[in-house]
Design a protein around this motif. Structure first.
Motif, PDB file in Angstrom:
ATOM      1  N   ILE A  53       0.839  -1.204   0.000  1.00 23.70           N
ATOM      2  CA  ILE A  53       0.000   0.000   0.000  1.00 23.70           C
ATOM      3  C   ILE A  53       0.874   1.254   0.000  1.00 23.70           C
ATOM      4  O   ILE A  53       0.579   2.237  -0.694  1.00 23.70           O
ATOM      5  CB  ILE A  53      -0.959   0.001   1.200  1.00 23.70           C
ATOM      6  N   TYR A  54       1.963   1.216   0.754  1.00 25.01           N
ATOM      7  CA  TYR A  54       2.857   2.372   0.851  1.00 25.01           C
ATOM      8  C   TYR A  54       3.718   2.540  -0.401  1.00 25.01           C
ATOM      9  O   TYR A  54       4.337   3.589  -0.601  1.00 25.01           O
ATOM     10  CB  TYR A  54       3.741   2.222   2.092  1.00 25.01           C
ATOM     11  N   GLY A  55       3.763   1.511  -1.226  1.00 21.13           N
ATOM     12  CA  GLY A  55       4.466   1.622  -2.496  1.00 21.13           C
ATOM     13  C   GLY A  55       5.953   1.344  -2.456  1.00 21.13           C
ATOM     14  O   GLY A  55       6.681   1.723  -3.374  1.00 21.13           O
ATOM     15  N   LYS A  86      -0.032  12.623   1.645  1.00 18.88           N
ATOM     16  CA  LYS A  86      -1.260  11.850   1.773  1.00 18.88           C
ATOM     17  C   LYS A  86      -1.169  10.637   2.696  1.00 18.88           C
ATOM     18  O   LYS A  86      -2.192  10.166   3.178  1.00 18.88           O
ATOM     19  CB  LYS A  86      -1.718  11.351   0.386  1.00 18.88           C
ATOM     20  N   MET A  87       0.026  10.129   2.915  1.00 20.03           N
ATOM     21  CA  MET A  87       0.134   8.840   3.604  1.00 20.03           C
ATOM     22  C   MET A  87       1.345   8.816   4.527  1.00 20.03           C
ATOM     23  O   MET A  87       2.458   9.130   4.121  1.00 20.03           O
ATOM     24  CB  MET A  87       0.244   7.718   2.575  1.00 20.03           C
ATOM     25  N   SER A  88       1.105   8.427   5.779  1.00 21.53           N
ATOM     26  CA  SER A  88       2.196   8.269   6.736  1.00 21.53           C
ATOM     27  C   SER A  88       2.182   6.839   7.258  1.00 21.53           C
ATOM     28  O   SER A  88       1.215   6.100   7.071  1.00 21.53           O
ATOM     29  CB  SER A  88       2.054   9.273   7.884  1.00 21.53           C
ATOM     30  N   LEU A 162      -3.073   6.702   7.578  1.00 28.89           N
ATOM     31  CA  LEU A 162      -1.988   6.345   8.492  1.00 28.89           C
ATOM     32  C   LEU A 162      -1.912   4.823   8.543  1.00 28.89           C
ATOM     33  O   LEU A 162      -2.881   4.152   8.918  1.00 28.89           O
ATOM     34  CB  LEU A 162      -2.252   6.904   9.892  1.00 28.89           C
ATOM     35  N   LEU A 163      -0.764   4.284   8.153  1.00 34.99           N
ATOM     36  CA  LEU A 163      -0.528   2.843   8.143  1.00 34.99           C
ATOM     37  C   LEU A 163       0.265   2.465   9.384  1.00 34.99           C
ATOM     38  O   LEU A 163       1.320   3.041   9.659  1.00 34.99           O
ATOM     39  CB  LEU A 163       0.256   2.441   6.891  1.00 34.99           C
ATOM     40  N   ALA A 192      -8.704  11.383   8.896  1.00 33.95           N
ATOM     41  CA  ALA A 192      -7.818  10.436   8.214  1.00 33.95           C
ATOM     42  C   ALA A 192      -8.230   8.999   8.504  1.00 33.95           C
ATOM     43  O   ALA A 192      -8.777   8.685   9.569  1.00 33.95           O
ATOM     44  CB  ALA A 192      -6.378  10.652   8.662  1.00 33.95           C
ATOM     45  N   THR A 193      -7.958   8.145   7.560  1.00 30.31           N
ATOM     46  CA  THR A 193      -8.190   6.713   7.706  1.00 30.31           C
ATOM     47  C   THR A 193      -6.994   6.072   8.409  1.00 30.31           C
ATOM     48  O   THR A 193      -5.845   6.405   8.126  1.00 30.31           O
ATOM     49  CB  THR A 193      -8.379   6.068   6.324  1.00 30.31           C
TER      50      THR A 193
END
Length: 213
Positions: A53-55, A86-88, A162-163, A192-193
């Motif tokens: 997901i984080y790439g 967008k993503m942490s 947030l992962l 945030a999700t």
């Protein structure tokens, strides 16, 4: 900005390995402001999923789509922008700079985004009981202290997602509760999700959705 998982499967699995998984070889959507817990035993690909997901890994079949772009084929610039705005993430192995102090580890992140003031960062460290370790090199801190700093670091940027990969594994219940409270507070402010991947179901995590990997 939903995340779409379309029939993904790690390259080191085959269809039989997917078994009763609610993610592998399924279609799933993570919506804005959802709180999602993914429960998975060791060896079932939990960390791989977070990395997909984080790439930072692309050794899977199927497709992960974020902001209308397949992650696997996104160029470096798009991925960099995604991770900056967008993503942490809190990695299971934390990925702190061991020779730098904890303060320097946080400052490296905050310089990229300028998202929080020094006073706010100090307040987070105080809330999680690690402010006395700010000037200590990461390599000297306990794993539980490092985990709390990794959580703070993840909050020092804008994000829609947030992962979290086993973010509380070395925390006692008191420190776990403080860390979870801070995470929920920050994520609720941003709408945030949260995608929390862990070994077992957490009764105190207010999940909208549980998925078994």
């Amino acid at each position: 900005m939903p995340i779409f998982l379309n029939n993904i499967l790690p390259a080191y699995f085959n269809a039989a390995n997917a078994g009763s998984s609610e993610i592998w070889l399924k279609k799933e959507t993570f919506q804005e402001a959802e709180k999602i817990q993914i429960v998975a035993p060791s060896g079932s690909g939990k960390t791989s999923l977070i990395h997909f997901i984080y790439g930072i890994r692309s050794d899977y079949s199927g497709e992960i789509v974020i902001n209308n772009h397949p992650v696997k084929t996104a160029d470096a610039e798009k991925l960099s922008l995604l991770r900056r705005e967008k993503m942490s993430i809190v990695f299971q192995d934390l990925r702190l700079f061991d020779e730098q102090t904890m303060s320097q580890n946080l400052e490296i992140k905050n310089q990229l985004t300028n998202h929080h003031s020094k006073e706010k960062i100090l307040g987070m460290a105080q809330r999680l009981g690690v402010s006395h370790k700010l000037q200590t090199p990461a390599k000297i801190c306990s794993y539980g202290e490092k985990q709390r700093f990794a959580i703070i670091r993840a909050l020092l940027q804008p994000f829609n997602y947030l992962l979290l990969d086993e973010p509380f594994s070395h925390l006692d219940n008191n420190n776990r509760n403080k860390a979870l409270e801070l995470i929920l507070e920050e994520c609720n402010k941003r709408k945030a999700t949260i995608i929390l991947a862990d070994l077992q179901k957490a009764a105190d995590f207010p999940a909208h959705k549980f998925l078994y990997l």
